[in-house]
Design an enzyme around this catalytic site. Sequence first.
Site, PDB file in Angstrom:
ATOM      1  N   GLU A  17       2.068  36.420  43.219  1.00 42.04           N
ATOM      2  CA  GLU A  17       2.441  36.497  41.799  1.00 42.04           C
ATOM      3  C   GLU A  17       3.687  35.647  41.582  1.00 42.04           C
ATOM      4  O   GLU A  17       4.615  35.692  42.399  1.00 42.04           O
ATOM      5  CB  GLU A  17       2.731  37.945  41.369  1.00 42.04           C
ATOM      6  CG  GLU A  17       3.148  38.023  39.893  1.00 42.04           C
ATOM      7  CD  GLU A  17       3.594  39.410  39.459  1.00 42.04           C
ATOM      8  OE1 GLU A  17       2.735  40.280  39.288  1.00 42.04           O
ATOM      9  OE2 GLU A  17       4.823  39.600  39.287  1.00 42.04           O
ATOM     10  N   ALA A  51       5.696  39.982  27.524  1.00 40.25           N
ATOM     11  CA  ALA A  51       5.180  40.514  26.264  1.00 40.25           C
ATOM     12  C   ALA A  51       6.135  40.201  25.115  1.00 40.25           C
ATOM     13  O   ALA A  51       7.249  40.688  25.097  1.00 40.25           O
ATOM     14  CB  ALA A  51       4.949  42.008  26.373  1.00 40.25           C
ATOM     15  N   HIS A  77      -1.818  36.364  33.422  1.00 42.65           N
ATOM     16  CA  HIS A  77      -1.603  37.695  32.863  1.00 42.65           C
ATOM     17  C   HIS A  77      -1.611  37.571  31.333  1.00 42.65           C
ATOM     18  O   HIS A  77      -1.176  36.559  30.786  1.00 42.65           O
ATOM     19  CB  HIS A  77      -0.240  38.254  33.281  1.00 42.65           C
ATOM     20  CG  HIS A  77      -0.112  38.506  34.766  1.00 42.65           C
ATOM     21  ND1 HIS A  77       0.763  39.445  35.283  1.00 42.65           N
ATOM     22  CD2 HIS A  77      -0.720  37.964  35.837  1.00 42.65           C
ATOM     23  CE1 HIS A  77       0.679  39.452  36.600  1.00 42.65           C
ATOM     24  NE2 HIS A  77      -0.208  38.551  36.970  1.00 42.65           N
ATOM     25  N   ALA A 126      -5.005  48.827  27.088  1.00 45.52           N
ATOM     26  CA  ALA A 126      -5.598  47.649  27.737  1.00 45.52           C
ATOM     27  C   ALA A 126      -7.124  47.667  27.646  1.00 45.52           C
ATOM     28  O   ALA A 126      -7.759  46.612  27.535  1.00 45.52           O
ATOM     29  CB  ALA A 126      -5.162  47.608  29.193  1.00 45.52           C
ATOM     30  N   LYS A 166     -11.090  52.355  31.809  1.00 43.53           N
ATOM     31  CA  LYS A 166     -10.685  50.942  31.698  1.00 43.53           C
ATOM     32  C   LYS A 166     -11.609  50.058  32.540  1.00 43.53           C
ATOM     33  O   LYS A 166     -12.062  49.012  32.080  1.00 43.53           O
ATOM     34  CB  LYS A 166      -9.226  50.813  32.153  1.00 43.53           C
ATOM     35  CG  LYS A 166      -8.662  49.413  32.119  1.00 43.53           C
ATOM     36  CD  LYS A 166      -7.142  49.401  32.042  1.00 43.53           C
ATOM     37  CE  LYS A 166      -6.445  49.468  33.366  1.00 43.53           C
ATOM     38  NZ  LYS A 166      -4.985  49.307  33.220  1.00 43.53           N
ATOM     39  N   GLN A 213      17.755  44.812  42.611  1.00 44.41           N
ATOM     40  CA  GLN A 213      16.340  44.582  42.304  1.00 44.41           C
ATOM     41  C   GLN A 213      15.532  45.855  42.585  1.00 44.41           C
ATOM     42  O   GLN A 213      14.668  46.240  41.793  1.00 44.41           O
ATOM     43  CB  GLN A 213      15.864  43.431  43.199  1.00 44.41           C
ATOM     44  CG  GLN A 213      14.400  43.138  43.160  1.00 44.41           C
ATOM     45  CD  GLN A 213      13.963  42.321  44.388  1.00 44.41           C
ATOM     46  OE1 GLN A 213      14.576  42.399  45.453  1.00 44.41           O
ATOM     47  NE2 GLN A 213      12.939  41.539  44.214  1.00 44.41           N
TER      48      GLN A 213
END
Length: 288
Positions: A17, A51, A77, A126, A166, A213
């Site tokens: 990713e 988003a 995404h 979703a 989903k 993090q």
Amino acid sequence: MYIKDIFNAKKTSVSFEVFPPKKTEHFEGVRKAVAELSALRPDFISVTYGAGGGTSAYTADISAEIQNEHGITALSHLTCVASTKAEIERLTGNLREKGIKNILAMRGDIPEGDADFPNPKHYRYACELIAELKERGGFCIGGACYPEGHVECPDRETDLNNLKNKVDCGCDFLISQLFFDNESFLSFLERCAAKGITVPILAGIMPIQNAGQIRRMCAMSGATLPPKFTRMVERYQDDPASLTKAGIAYATDQIVDLIAAGVGGIHIYTMNKPFIAESVLKNIAGLI
Ligand SMILES: Cc1cc2nc3c(=O)[nH]c(=O)nc-3n(C[C@H](O)[C@H](O)[C@H](O)COP(=O)(O)OP(=O)(O)OC[C@H]3O[C@@H](n4cnc5c(N)ncnc54)[C@H](O)[C@@H]3O)c2cc1C
């Protein structure tokens, strides 16, 4: 290539990713990281989507670069919580034009203090986006899943029922939220199988690099921190180089155990750091 065909062809897939630049001046740095990550030849690379944020516009550009310049399958995404159907049509049309064939379709986080949610003009979950993409056709569709339950859901059983719905709406595969306790992921796989969820479920693994993090990620995801993990962070939290090294070792240990348990796909949250992904890949070379 459709990502679902990678799973048919391989025993264990390894994918990365990355996130797109937050500002135009960071674009070249991300391009360089993406080129180096692509040179490691993962099965596919996914590109996050901020988003409603400034990074959204770059998701398609970076995805196209991964696929068309570097020859690696890209997974874009896409979140829908603050979008109208027309906006989603425009965004997916752009992906189509760029030759992107795989979408990780998500709701996204509800913007803080959004008195407007749920807005009848927007998507609520979703599954609504996934059903729509499935009906239109042309994309292989992934969904997000949460081995320890989604933070908003009152209990894991409800979350699992929502996940089953989903998947039935049209998911071809799932990618999990990061986790540090393999047992939680393996028992999640069992619960999914018992519920009749049969699509491939990829394990999301994040080699950690610094204590800040970890705090951020855990606040967002609610991930359990096993004692072994906490001891490691406490020991090296003031020594970032050692913590990075220990984080790579911990992630490697997790992956070896997951492969041994028969997990079909490992998705590495690279944080755009080729060195980290490369170190993990070297450690698991010959084991996949
Ligand atoms: C692998 C992965 C990648 C991610 N990438 C991004 C990214 O690029 N950009 C970004 O902004 N965010 C990203 N996220 C975060 C994600 O957007 C958030 O976790 C978000 O809050 C939920 O999205 P979702 O698609 O899982 O939502 P949903 O599947 O819609 O679920 C959201 C909540 O609603 C509940 N629910 C679902 N369906 C129903 C229903 N029919 N009825 C009642 N309740 C229901 C679920 O149990 C859950 O609690 C990612 C998460 C993961 C795991």
